[in-house]
Design an enzyme around this catalytic site. Structure first.
Site, PDB file in Angstrom:
ATOM      1  CG  ASP A 192      17.168  26.927 -60.971  1.00 24.21           C
ATOM      2  OD1 ASP A 192      18.232  27.516 -61.224  1.00 24.21           O
ATOM      3  OD2 ASP A 192      17.111  25.785 -60.505  1.00 24.21           O
ATOM      4  NE  ARG A 193      12.595  30.252 -67.977  1.00 24.39           N
ATOM      5  CZ  ARG A 193      11.461  29.739 -68.451  1.00 24.39           C
ATOM      6  NH1 ARG A 193      10.325  30.381 -68.269  1.00 24.39           N
ATOM      7  NH2 ARG A 193      11.443  28.605 -69.105  1.00 24.39           N
TER       8      ARG A 193
END
Length: 545
Positions: free
Chosen positions: A274-275
């Site tokens: 995930d970012r």
């Protein structure tokens, strides 16, 4: 060969000659009448028979529901009905020359065939040179730049006008903006400037929209190389940086930073982070290595280990959570525990406790979206700075035990409202143009672009034609919703008269606001193991709660 209860229905698979181009194809026809033969118009399947070709409509989706980019393969030529020996055709043979003349004579707009889809993801120096970075206040920033978004016409757009598509699907801008973009020559249909938004779209229409693009800032923390050999590149990804171009991010991604600053190109991500998640991130250098490691993932041969810091005193014994996880919204990227969800399993073990929060080791045995974060929320120990799963939008208990006193629609609305207020929609991988009518109105910021200013804006934009226009490149993207994109010439123009983003004043986030305390610590396979350093917030003596 006859099939059916009374032998009335039979099918014959046979070879016939197709003169356009010179090749043999198989047709599937009825034995009862040559006029009832079914034409083959698809592409060859692995078994040799022809399957129907996919139309240029809505593409497929990956596991996260994201659109797969790029046009489908062009459909094969339509095969004329083929006669058996001794039979006469009831229709005259088609004359390609007459067909071409007839199409031109009607004045109907002719759509060229689609280009072949590019395989894989590859970015080169021409893409990296679109713009440059600068650093300010602990943030990595991208200078605004001109950019072409491209897409083939979606199936649901066929038969509708451009005006209809822009007014129903791209509401972040008022229609006056698109009218100005037309007159400034920034919208192209099949590489011809659009003259009127009332044009009706057809299957295989190719759209190109030149925009002035702004990217959100990310942390200025560098991407550190953990390992590199002839097979893989392994890095320690900082929080806040997406892996590959998506949403509003292109140059502020791991793929582009590695290409621009480390000259590492044509990398294939082997897994997702995930970012906001930091830690070990692996890339393959070749398709063969990518396939080999993905096969190990499918065979459950890859072990993953994460660390996180959670609220409260986590149990000292090992905890196993097997709650099924359901995707509430692919678009917003939100999941929750639900009996209807997919089965998954995570093992947790507390490493330390400082009287306020606990450091926990996490071993996901499955790979569901947001699995660790959702399971920790369910256990009542969410990650302390998780902007989604540690939010009051879930209710007073913040989702503990799966108790959420609101519908999914209410939950999504409250999450979007919270992050829109904070100007942090990027946390949800959203931008204003992604918001549907059920969410708060997203067009207020651009309402100043009204008819009264249209002529002035058009004149200013037309003066920049030499800057904006560039030969189109063969990269496939979505209009206004980029995953990958085609390049335009680099300029020093950082402001644009048609760009509403240029007139917005956004407050920069603080670097610490871009960090979530979830870190991929270790990835281990049958013949490799990569470990990243323990982050500062996971140290035993950390007191930053």
């Amino acid at each position: 060969m006859r099939l059916g209860a009374h032998g009335r229905l039979g099918f014959l698979v046979r070879w016939c000659f197709d003169p356009r181009p010179l090749r043999f194809v198989r047709t599937l026809g009825s034995c009862r009448s040559p006029m009832a033969e079914t034409l083959s118009t698809g592409v060859e399947t692995a078994g040799g028979l022809r399957a129907p070709a996919q139309q240029n409509g809505d593409g497929g989706s990956d596991a996260r529901g994201e659109p797969l980019l790029g046009p489908p393969e062009p459909a094969g030529p339509v095969t004329e009905p083929t006669l058996r020996t001794g039979e006469q055709s009831s229709t005259p043979a088609a004359d390609p020359g007459k067909r071409k003349k007839r199409r031109g004579a009607t004045g109907e707009r002719v759509v060229p065939p689609p280009k072949k889809r590019r395989t894989g993801v590859s970015f080169g120096n021409e893409h990296f040179a679109e713009t440059s970075y600068y650093f300010e206040g602990g943030l990595r920033k991208v200078r605004p730049y001109y950019f072409d978004f491209q897409t083939y016409c979606k199936g649901r757009w066929v038969g509708h006008s451009l005006l209809h598509v822009f007014s129903t699907e791209f509401r972040a801008q008022p229609l006056a903006y698109y009218e100005a973009a037309v007159q400034a020559g920034r919208l192209h249909l099949n590489e011809e400037p659009v003259q009127d938004l009332s044009v009706t779209l057809k299957d295989n229409d190719f759209l190109r929209n030149t925009v002035h693009r702004h990217e959100p800032p990310v942390t200025a923390e560098p991407i550190r190389l953990l390992a590199e050999n002839e097979d893989v590149v392994v890095v320690d990804k900082p929080s806040s940086i997406p892996v590959h171009p998506c949403g509003r991010f292109r140059h502020n991604t791991v793929i582009f930073i590695l290409g621009k600053e480390h000259q590492l190109k044509e990398l294939r991500p082997l897994h997702r982070l995930d970012r906001l998640t930091s830690g070990v991130l692996m890339f393959a250098k070749t398709a063969a290595v990518s396939e080999r490691i993905h096969e190990q993932v499918r065979n459950r041969q890859l072990e993953k280990e994460y660390v996180c810091r959670v609220e409260g005193e986590f149990p000292n014994n090992e905890v196993t959570c097997k709650e099924p996880i359901l995707v509430v919204s692919y678009k917003v990227g939100v999941c929750r525990v639900d009996p209807r969800g997919k089965p998954c399993e995570t093992l947790f073990q507390r490493l330390s406790y400082n009287a306020h929060s606990s450091v926990v080791r996490c071993r996901p045995l499955t790979g569901r979206t947001h699995q660790i974060r959702v399971h920790l929320q369910f256990l009542g120990h969410p990650i302390i700075n998780d902007p989604i799963y540690n939010s009051l939008a879930w209710g007073p208990s913040r989702g503990r035990g799966g108790h959420i006193p609101k519908t999914d629609e209410e939950l999504l609305r409250d999450l979007v409202t919270e992050h829109q207020t904070k100007q942090s929609l990027d946390v949800l991988d959203l931008c204003e143009s992604d918001l549907s009518p059920r969410f708060p109105d997203s067009t207020a910021a651009s309402s100043e672009l009204a008819k009264a200013n249209l002529e002035e804006l058009i004149t200013a934009a037309q003066k920049m034609d030499g800057v904006v226009e560039a030969p189109p490149q063969d990269l496939d993207t979505m209009i206004l919703v980029p995953e990958e994109a085609a390049e335009t010439d680099v300029t020093n123009q950082e402001t644009d008269p048609l760009c509403t983003e240029c007139r917005l004043v956004r407050q920069d986030p603080l670097p610490q606001d871009l960090v979530m305390f979830l870190h991929a610590l270790r990835y281990k396979g049958p013949d490799f193991e990569y470990v990243s350093p323990m982050p500062a917030w996971a140290q035993d003596d950390w007191q930053g709660d």
